[in-house]
Design a protein around this motif. Structure first.
Motif, mmCIF file in Angstrom:
data_model
loop_
_atom_site.group_PDB
_atom_site.id
_atom_site.type_symbol
_atom_site.label_atom_id
_atom_site.label_comp_id
_atom_site.label_asym_id
_atom_site.label_seq_id
_atom_site.Cartn_x
_atom_site.Cartn_y
_atom_site.Cartn_z
ATOM 1 N N VAL A 105 43.820 47.783 40.224
ATOM 2 C CA VAL A 105 44.208 46.606 39.450
ATOM 3 C C VAL A 105 45.087 47.063 38.285
ATOM 4 O O VAL A 105 44.874 48.150 37.740
ATOM 5 N N MET A 157 42.442 42.459 33.305
ATOM 6 C CA MET A 157 42.498 41.737 34.573
ATOM 7 C C MET A 157 41.306 42.096 35.454
ATOM 8 O O MET A 157 40.728 41.224 36.111
ATOM 9 N N SER A 158 40.922 43.348 35.445
ATOM 10 C CA SER A 158 39.806 43.787 36.272
ATOM 11 C C SER A 158 38.509 43.090 35.862
ATOM 12 O O SER A 158 37.754 42.596 36.707
ATOM 13 N N ILE A 191 38.705 39.415 36.928
ATOM 14 C CA ILE A 191 38.471 39.266 38.367
ATOM 15 C C ILE A 191 36.978 39.353 38.671
ATOM 16 O O ILE A 191 36.440 38.561 39.460
ATOM 17 N N SER A 232 34.288 48.169 36.315
ATOM 18 C CA SER A 232 35.722 48.296 36.037
ATOM 19 C C SER A 232 35.925 49.605 35.287
ATOM 20 O O SER A 232 35.327 49.808 34.225
ATOM 21 N N ARG A 241 42.916 38.820 42.444
ATOM 22 C CA ARG A 241 44.014 39.639 41.916
ATOM 23 C C ARG A 241 45.365 39.022 42.255
ATOM 24 O O ARG A 241 46.274 38.976 41.422
ATOM 25 N N GLY A 263 48.461 40.073 40.174
ATOM 26 C CA GLY A 263 48.224 41.508 40.160
ATOM 27 C C GLY A 263 48.568 42.243 41.429
ATOM 28 O O GLY A 263 48.316 43.445 41.538
#
Length: 418
Positions: free
Chosen positions: A104, A109-110, A113, A247, A276, A281
Protein backbone atom coordinates in the motif's frame (compact mmCIF):
# COMPACT_ATOMS: atom_id res chain seq x y z
CA UNK A 1 27.64 22.42 37.29
CA UNK A 2 28.95 19.17 35.76
CA UNK A 3 27.13 19.82 32.47
CA UNK A 4 29.07 23.08 32.07
CA UNK A 5 32.31 21.54 33.32
CA UNK A 6 32.06 18.46 31.10
CA UNK A 7 31.34 20.69 28.14
CA UNK A 8 34.26 23.00 28.94
CA UNK A 9 36.69 20.12 29.36
CA UNK A 10 35.51 18.61 26.08
CA UNK A 11 36.09 21.95 24.39
CA UNK A 12 39.65 22.11 25.76
CA UNK A 13 40.48 18.53 24.88
CA UNK A 14 38.75 18.01 21.53
CA UNK A 15 38.48 21.40 19.91
CA UNK A 16 41.75 23.28 20.41
CA UNK A 17 42.66 22.21 16.91
CA UNK A 18 39.16 22.70 15.58
CA UNK A 19 40.10 22.27 11.93
CA UNK A 20 41.37 18.78 12.64
CA UNK A 21 38.28 17.99 14.67
CA UNK A 22 36.03 19.08 11.86
CA UNK A 23 37.88 16.85 9.42
CA UNK A 24 37.80 13.93 11.85
CA UNK A 25 34.02 14.17 12.33
CA UNK A 26 33.25 14.64 8.64
CA UNK A 27 35.25 11.57 7.64
CA UNK A 28 33.11 9.19 9.72
CA UNK A 29 29.53 8.94 8.55
CA UNK A 30 26.54 6.71 8.90
CA UNK A 31 24.68 4.86 6.17
CA UNK A 32 23.62 8.14 4.62
CA UNK A 33 25.36 11.49 4.61
CA UNK A 34 22.73 13.67 6.27
CA UNK A 35 25.22 16.44 6.93
CA UNK A 36 24.94 19.07 4.24
CA UNK A 37 28.29 20.88 4.14
CA UNK A 38 28.22 24.50 3.17
CA UNK A 39 30.80 27.25 3.13
CA UNK A 40 30.71 29.56 6.09
CA UNK A 41 31.37 33.27 6.01
CA UNK A 42 34.84 34.78 6.03
CA UNK A 43 36.89 33.51 8.92
CA UNK A 44 34.29 30.89 9.94
CA UNK A 45 34.42 27.12 9.97
CA UNK A 46 34.45 25.32 6.65
CA UNK A 47 30.93 23.93 6.93
CA UNK A 48 27.85 23.37 9.02
CA UNK A 49 26.85 19.83 9.98
CA UNK A 50 23.17 18.89 10.09
CA UNK A 51 21.83 16.12 12.35
CA UNK A 52 18.20 15.58 11.40
CA UNK A 53 16.24 14.06 14.28
CA UNK A 54 12.81 15.30 13.19
CA UNK A 55 11.55 11.85 12.17
CA UNK A 56 12.65 8.49 10.82
CA UNK A 57 10.67 9.40 7.69
CA UNK A 58 13.54 11.63 6.47
CA UNK A 59 15.68 8.65 5.46
CA UNK A 60 16.74 8.30 1.83
CA UNK A 61 17.48 5.16 -0.19
CA UNK A 62 21.16 4.33 -0.34
CA UNK A 63 23.10 3.09 -3.39
CA UNK A 64 22.16 -0.59 -2.99
CA UNK A 65 18.48 0.25 -2.67
CA UNK A 66 18.57 2.60 -5.65
CA UNK A 67 20.25 -0.09 -7.73
CA UNK A 68 17.62 -2.64 -6.73
CA UNK A 69 14.90 -0.18 -7.73
CA UNK A 70 16.54 0.50 -11.09
CA UNK A 71 16.86 -3.19 -11.88
CA UNK A 72 13.44 -4.30 -10.61
CA UNK A 73 11.32 -6.54 -12.80
CA UNK A 74 7.87 -4.99 -13.11
CA UNK A 75 4.35 -5.69 -14.34
CA UNK A 76 0.83 -4.36 -13.80
CA UNK A 77 0.20 -4.79 -10.09
CA UNK A 78 -3.50 -3.92 -10.33
CA UNK A 79 -3.75 -7.02 -12.51
CA UNK A 80 -1.62 -8.93 -10.01
CA UNK A 81 1.21 -9.22 -12.53
CA UNK A 82 4.09 -7.33 -10.92
CA UNK A 83 6.54 -10.07 -9.84
CA UNK A 84 8.50 -7.82 -7.50
CA UNK A 85 5.37 -6.67 -5.68
CA UNK A 86 4.17 -10.27 -5.42
CA UNK A 87 7.50 -11.33 -3.98
CA UNK A 88 7.48 -8.48 -1.45
CA UNK A 89 3.97 -9.43 -0.34
CA UNK A 90 5.02 -13.05 0.17
CA UNK A 91 8.10 -12.00 2.14
CA UNK A 92 5.96 -9.83 4.42
CA UNK A 93 3.29 -12.49 4.91
CA UNK A 94 5.92 -15.07 5.83
CA UNK A 95 7.73 -12.70 8.19
CA UNK A 96 4.53 -11.72 9.98
CA UNK A 97 3.09 -15.27 9.86
CA UNK A 98 -0.07 -13.93 8.24
CA UNK A 99 -1.94 -15.60 5.39
CA UNK A 100 -1.44 -12.72 2.96
CA UNK A 101 -0.08 -9.18 2.63
CA UNK A 102 -0.72 -6.16 0.43
CA UNK A 103 1.64 -3.38 -0.68
CA UNK A 104 0.00 0.00 0.00
CA UNK A 105 1.35 3.51 -0.74
CA UNK A 106 1.20 4.84 2.84
CA UNK A 107 0.53 3.96 6.45
CA UNK A 108 -2.47 6.29 6.61
CA UNK A 109 -4.08 4.52 3.65
CA UNK A 110 -3.19 1.13 5.09
CA UNK A 111 -4.87 1.90 8.43
CA UNK A 112 -7.92 3.31 6.64
CA UNK A 113 -8.23 0.18 4.50
CA UNK A 114 -8.04 -1.99 7.62
CA UNK A 115 -10.85 0.01 9.22
CA UNK A 116 -12.94 -0.24 6.05
CA UNK A 117 -12.52 -4.00 5.86
CA UNK A 118 -13.11 -4.74 9.53
CA UNK A 119 -16.01 -2.29 9.83
CA UNK A 120 -18.14 -3.25 6.85
CA UNK A 121 -21.18 -1.06 7.45
CA UNK A 122 -21.42 2.71 7.73
CA UNK A 123 -22.04 3.57 11.36
CA UNK A 124 -19.94 0.73 12.74
CA UNK A 125 -17.62 1.70 15.59
CA UNK A 126 -13.96 1.17 16.41
CA UNK A 127 -12.24 1.61 19.76
CA UNK A 128 -8.93 3.49 19.62
CA UNK A 129 -6.45 5.04 22.05
CA UNK A 130 -7.03 8.74 22.63
CA UNK A 131 -3.37 9.45 21.78
CA UNK A 132 -3.14 7.06 18.85
CA UNK A 133 -1.78 8.13 15.48
CA UNK A 134 -4.88 6.79 13.79
CA UNK A 135 -7.09 9.01 15.96
CA UNK A 136 -5.02 12.21 16.01
CA UNK A 137 -2.88 12.40 12.87
CA UNK A 138 -4.90 10.77 10.08
CA UNK A 139 -7.47 13.53 9.54
CA UNK A 140 -10.37 11.49 10.85
CA UNK A 141 -10.35 9.52 7.62
CA UNK A 142 -12.22 6.64 9.21
CA UNK A 143 -15.22 8.91 9.74
CA UNK A 144 -14.63 11.17 6.77
CA UNK A 145 -14.21 8.46 4.16
CA UNK A 146 -15.35 5.17 5.69
CA UNK A 147 -18.31 6.32 7.78
CA UNK A 148 -16.89 4.59 10.86
CA UNK A 149 -17.40 6.10 14.30
CA UNK A 150 -14.57 6.09 16.85
CA UNK A 151 -14.75 5.89 20.62
CA UNK A 152 -11.58 6.34 22.64
CA UNK A 153 -9.88 4.75 25.60
CA UNK A 154 -7.14 6.51 27.57
CA UNK A 155 -3.62 5.66 26.47
CA UNK A 156 -1.40 4.93 29.46
CA UNK A 157 2.24 6.11 29.51
CA UNK A 158 3.43 2.81 27.98
CA UNK A 159 0.94 3.07 25.10
CA UNK A 160 -1.43 0.45 26.47
CA UNK A 161 -4.84 1.07 28.03
CA UNK A 162 -6.89 -0.16 30.96
CA UNK A 163 -8.72 -3.34 30.01
CA UNK A 164 -11.71 -2.57 32.19
CA UNK A 165 -12.12 0.78 30.47
CA UNK A 166 -11.72 -0.96 27.11
CA UNK A 167 -14.43 -3.47 27.96
CA UNK A 168 -16.74 -0.68 29.10
CA UNK A 169 -16.54 0.89 25.63
CA UNK A 170 -17.91 -2.18 23.85
CA UNK A 171 -21.52 -1.66 22.72
CA UNK A 172 -24.13 -4.32 23.37
CA UNK A 173 -27.64 -5.00 22.15
CA UNK A 174 -27.14 -4.72 18.39
CA UNK A 175 -29.35 -4.03 16.43
CA UNK A 176 -30.65 -1.52 19.00
CA UNK A 177 -31.29 1.55 16.78
CA UNK A 178 -29.67 3.99 19.23
CA UNK A 179 -26.06 2.83 19.09
CA UNK A 180 -23.32 2.01 16.61
CA UNK A 181 -22.06 -1.55 16.41
CA UNK A 182 -18.66 -2.33 17.97
CA UNK A 183 -16.47 -4.03 15.38
CA UNK A 184 -12.80 -3.25 15.95
CA UNK A 185 -10.11 -2.54 18.55
CA UNK A 186 -7.02 -0.67 17.31
CA UNK A 187 -3.66 -0.74 19.08
CA UNK A 188 -0.42 1.08 18.17
CA UNK A 189 3.02 -0.52 18.49
CA UNK A 190 5.41 1.17 19.01
CA UNK A 191 3.40 4.08 20.36
CA UNK A 192 4.41 7.31 18.67
CA UNK A 193 3.13 10.05 21.00
CA UNK A 194 4.17 8.16 24.11
CA UNK A 195 7.76 8.09 22.90
CA UNK A 196 8.22 4.87 20.95
CA UNK A 197 6.91 2.68 23.76
CA UNK A 198 6.65 -1.07 23.16
CA UNK A 199 3.32 -2.70 24.03
CA UNK A 200 3.77 -5.56 26.52
CA UNK A 201 3.01 -8.98 25.06
CA UNK A 202 0.76 -9.77 28.00
CA UNK A 203 -1.33 -6.68 27.22
CA UNK A 204 -1.74 -7.75 23.59
CA UNK A 205 -2.70 -11.25 24.67
CA UNK A 206 -5.38 -9.86 27.01
CA UNK A 207 -6.73 -7.48 24.35
CA UNK A 208 -7.06 -10.34 21.88
CA UNK A 209 -8.82 -12.53 24.47
CA UNK A 210 -11.26 -9.68 25.17
CA UNK A 211 -11.87 -9.14 21.46
CA UNK A 212 -12.50 -12.85 20.90
CA UNK A 213 -14.96 -12.90 23.79
CA UNK A 214 -17.09 -10.22 22.15
CA UNK A 215 -16.55 -11.09 18.50
CA UNK A 216 -14.39 -8.06 17.68
CA UNK A 217 -11.30 -7.77 15.48
CA UNK A 218 -7.92 -6.38 16.53
CA UNK A 219 -5.91 -4.21 14.13
CA UNK A 220 -2.40 -3.06 14.96
CA UNK A 221 -1.03 0.19 13.62
CA UNK A 222 2.41 -1.36 13.56
CA UNK A 223 4.20 1.38 11.66
CA UNK A 224 7.23 0.64 13.87
CA UNK A 225 6.34 -2.86 15.05
CA UNK A 226 9.71 -4.15 13.84
CA UNK A 227 11.33 -1.73 16.28
CA UNK A 228 9.15 -3.34 18.95
CA UNK A 229 10.22 -6.84 17.88
CA UNK A 230 13.91 -5.89 17.99
CA UNK A 231 13.50 -4.23 21.40
CA UNK A 232 11.73 -7.31 22.83
CA UNK A 233 14.10 -9.75 21.15
CA UNK A 234 11.30 -11.69 19.47
CA UNK A 235 10.25 -12.31 15.86
CA UNK A 236 7.43 -10.03 14.71
CA UNK A 237 5.08 -13.01 14.51
CA UNK A 238 5.29 -13.36 18.31
CA UNK A 239 3.71 -9.92 18.58
CA UNK A 240 1.32 -10.25 15.66
CA UNK A 241 -0.18 -13.57 16.73
CA UNK A 242 -2.43 -11.46 18.97
CA UNK A 243 -3.85 -9.38 16.10
CA UNK A 244 -6.11 -10.02 13.12
CA UNK A 245 -4.34 -7.50 10.90
CA UNK A 246 -1.31 -5.21 10.93
CA UNK A 247 0.03 -2.21 9.04
CA UNK A 248 3.86 -2.07 8.87
CA UNK A 249 5.66 0.96 7.45
CA UNK A 250 8.67 0.45 5.17
CA UNK A 251 9.62 4.12 4.85
CA UNK A 252 10.62 4.88 8.43
CA UNK A 253 13.49 3.10 10.17
CA UNK A 254 13.65 0.50 7.40
CA UNK A 255 14.65 3.20 4.93
CA UNK A 256 12.46 2.55 1.88
CA UNK A 257 11.28 5.71 0.08
CA UNK A 258 7.60 4.70 -0.09
CA UNK A 259 5.23 2.05 1.14
CA UNK A 260 3.50 0.11 3.87
CA UNK A 261 2.59 -3.56 4.17
CA UNK A 262 -0.95 -4.48 5.24
CA UNK A 263 -1.22 -8.09 6.35
CA UNK A 264 -3.94 -10.40 7.63
CA UNK A 265 -6.12 -13.37 6.62
CA UNK A 266 -6.57 -14.10 2.91
CA UNK A 267 -10.21 -12.98 2.82
CA UNK A 268 -9.24 -9.75 4.63
CA UNK A 269 -6.58 -8.99 2.00
CA UNK A 270 -8.99 -9.83 -0.84
CA UNK A 271 -11.36 -7.16 0.44
CA UNK A 272 -8.44 -4.83 1.15
CA UNK A 273 -7.47 -4.96 -2.54
CA UNK A 274 -10.90 -3.60 -3.43
CA UNK A 275 -10.62 -0.82 -0.83
CA UNK A 276 -7.12 0.11 -2.00
CA UNK A 277 -8.42 0.50 -5.54
CA UNK A 278 -11.32 2.68 -4.37
CA UNK A 279 -8.90 4.95 -2.50
CA UNK A 280 -6.64 5.36 -5.52
CA UNK A 281 -3.89 3.11 -4.22
CA UNK A 282 -3.52 0.85 -7.25
CA UNK A 283 -0.01 1.64 -8.51
CA UNK A 284 0.47 -0.37 -11.74
CA UNK A 285 4.23 -1.00 -12.28
CA UNK A 286 4.99 -0.65 -8.58
CA UNK A 287 7.91 -3.08 -8.61
CA UNK A 288 10.38 -0.19 -8.65
CA UNK A 289 9.08 0.71 -5.18
CA UNK A 290 8.57 -2.85 -4.00
CA UNK A 291 12.24 -3.61 -4.72
CA UNK A 292 13.18 -1.08 -2.06
CA UNK A 293 10.65 -2.64 0.31
CA UNK A 294 12.17 -6.08 -0.20
CA UNK A 295 15.58 -4.75 0.77
CA UNK A 296 14.05 -3.09 3.83
CA UNK A 297 12.51 -6.30 5.18
CA UNK A 298 15.41 -8.56 4.27
CA UNK A 299 18.39 -6.41 5.24
CA UNK A 300 17.40 -3.43 7.39
CA UNK A 301 15.58 -4.92 10.38
CA UNK A 302 18.68 -6.04 12.27
CA UNK A 303 20.21 -2.58 12.31
CA UNK A 304 17.25 -1.02 14.15
CA UNK A 305 19.02 -1.83 17.42
CA UNK A 306 21.65 0.77 16.47
CA UNK A 307 18.97 3.45 16.43
CA UNK A 308 17.74 2.31 19.84
CA UNK A 309 21.27 2.43 21.24
CA UNK A 310 21.92 5.92 19.84
CA UNK A 311 18.64 7.24 21.30
CA UNK A 312 19.61 5.89 24.73
CA UNK A 313 23.06 7.49 24.44
CA UNK A 314 21.55 10.91 23.82
CA UNK A 315 18.95 10.40 26.55
CA UNK A 316 21.67 9.59 29.08
CA UNK A 317 23.58 12.73 28.10
CA UNK A 318 20.45 14.78 28.76
CA UNK A 319 20.06 13.12 32.14
CA UNK A 320 23.72 13.74 33.03
CA UNK A 321 23.39 17.50 32.57
CA UNK A 322 23.88 19.25 35.93
CA UNK A 323 22.18 21.48 36.91
CA UNK A 324 19.36 19.36 35.48
CA UNK A 325 17.75 21.15 32.55
CA UNK A 326 16.06 18.04 31.17
CA UNK A 327 13.61 15.48 32.48
CA UNK A 328 14.10 12.03 30.97
CA UNK A 329 12.59 8.70 32.00
CA UNK A 330 15.31 6.29 30.92
CA UNK A 331 13.03 3.29 31.42
CA UNK A 332 10.73 4.74 28.78
CA UNK A 333 13.50 5.02 26.16
CA UNK A 334 12.82 1.65 24.57
CA UNK A 335 13.29 2.21 20.85
CA UNK A 336 14.31 4.98 18.44
CA UNK A 337 11.97 7.73 19.67
CA UNK A 338 13.04 9.93 22.56
CA UNK A 339 10.62 12.25 24.31
CA UNK A 340 11.98 14.59 26.96
CA UNK A 341 10.95 17.74 28.81
CA UNK A 342 12.63 20.99 29.73
CA UNK A 343 12.69 21.58 33.48
CA UNK A 344 13.65 25.24 33.21
CA UNK A 345 10.44 27.31 32.90
CA UNK A 346 12.19 30.07 30.98
CA UNK A 347 13.39 27.64 28.29
CA UNK A 348 10.42 26.34 26.31
CA UNK A 349 10.53 23.31 23.98
CA UNK A 350 10.11 25.58 20.96
CA UNK A 351 12.98 27.86 22.04
CA UNK A 352 15.21 24.88 22.79
CA UNK A 353 14.51 23.41 19.34
CA UNK A 354 15.20 26.79 17.75
CA UNK A 355 18.55 27.08 19.57
CA UNK A 356 19.48 23.53 18.53
CA UNK A 357 18.71 24.28 14.89
CA UNK A 358 20.71 27.51 14.70
CA UNK A 359 24.44 28.08 14.74
CA UNK A 360 24.92 30.11 17.91
CA UNK A 361 27.35 32.91 18.57
CA UNK A 362 30.80 31.55 19.30
CA UNK A 363 29.81 28.01 18.38
CA UNK A 364 32.11 27.61 15.39
CA UNK A 365 35.07 28.98 17.33
CA UNK A 366 34.53 26.53 20.20
CA UNK A 367 33.34 23.44 18.33
CA UNK A 368 35.32 23.87 15.15
CA UNK A 369 32.15 23.89 13.08
CA UNK A 370 28.53 24.82 13.22
CA UNK A 371 26.11 22.03 14.20
CA UNK A 372 22.42 22.17 13.44
CA UNK A 373 20.29 19.58 15.24
CA UNK A 374 16.73 19.39 13.96
CA UNK A 375 13.96 18.18 16.29
CA UNK A 376 10.38 19.14 17.05
CA UNK A 377 8.46 20.47 20.05
CA UNK A 378 6.00 17.71 20.81
CA UNK A 379 2.84 16.68 22.59
CA UNK A 380 2.51 17.63 26.26
CA UNK A 381 5.12 20.42 26.33
CA UNK A 382 7.92 18.01 25.42
CA UNK A 383 10.54 17.62 22.70
CA UNK A 384 10.70 14.62 20.37
CA UNK A 385 13.84 13.34 18.69
CA UNK A 386 13.90 10.27 16.43
CA UNK A 387 16.92 8.19 15.43
CA UNK A 388 17.17 6.40 12.10
CA UNK A 389 19.65 4.91 9.67
CA UNK A 390 20.81 8.37 8.59
CA UNK A 391 22.16 9.05 12.09
CA UNK A 392 25.40 7.37 13.12
CA UNK A 393 26.95 7.17 16.60
CA UNK A 394 29.20 10.04 15.52
CA UNK A 395 26.16 12.12 14.56
CA UNK A 396 24.72 11.36 17.98
CA UNK A 397 27.88 12.66 19.62
CA UNK A 398 27.61 15.83 17.54
CA UNK A 399 24.03 16.23 18.77
CA UNK A 400 25.23 15.78 22.36
CA UNK A 401 27.94 18.41 21.89
CA UNK A 402 25.38 20.81 20.47
CA UNK A 403 23.00 20.13 23.36
CA UNK A 404 25.79 20.81 25.85
CA UNK A 405 26.74 24.00 24.04
CA UNK A 406 23.12 25.21 24.05
CA UNK A 407 22.80 24.37 27.75
CA UNK A 408 26.08 26.13 28.51
CA UNK A 409 25.03 29.26 26.59
CA UNK A 410 21.59 29.33 28.19
CA UNK A 411 22.95 28.98 31.73
CA UNK A 412 25.56 31.64 31.03
CA UNK A 413 22.85 34.02 29.81
CA UNK A 414 20.71 33.26 32.84
CA UNK A 415 23.55 33.96 35.26
CA UNK A 416 24.42 37.17 33.43
CA UNK A 417 20.81 38.39 33.67
CA UNK A 418 20.77 38.08 37.48
Amino acid sequence: MSCIMSFSSRVLFHFINHTGAALRWSSVRGYYNTGKPRHAGSGGAAHVRVVDLRSDTVTKPGPAMRQAMAEAEVGDDVMGEDPTVNELQKIAADMFQMEAALFVPSGTMSNLIAVMVHCRERGDEMIVGDLSHLHIYEQGGSAQLAGVHATTVTNLPDGSFDLEQLESKIRHGYPDPHYPRSRLICVENTHNIQGGRVLPLTFLQEVRALADRYGLSVHMDGARVLNAAVAQGVPPSTILQHTHSVSVCLSKGLGAPVGTMLAGPQDFISRAIRCRKALGGGMRQAGVLAAAGKLSLLEMVGRLKEDHRNAKTFAQALLDCDPPLFAVDMAAVETNILRFRLQEPSLSPSEFCARMSQVGEGEEAELGQGIQVLMYPHFGNSVRAVWHLGISPEDTQLAIQKMQFVAFQFLKEKLKAR
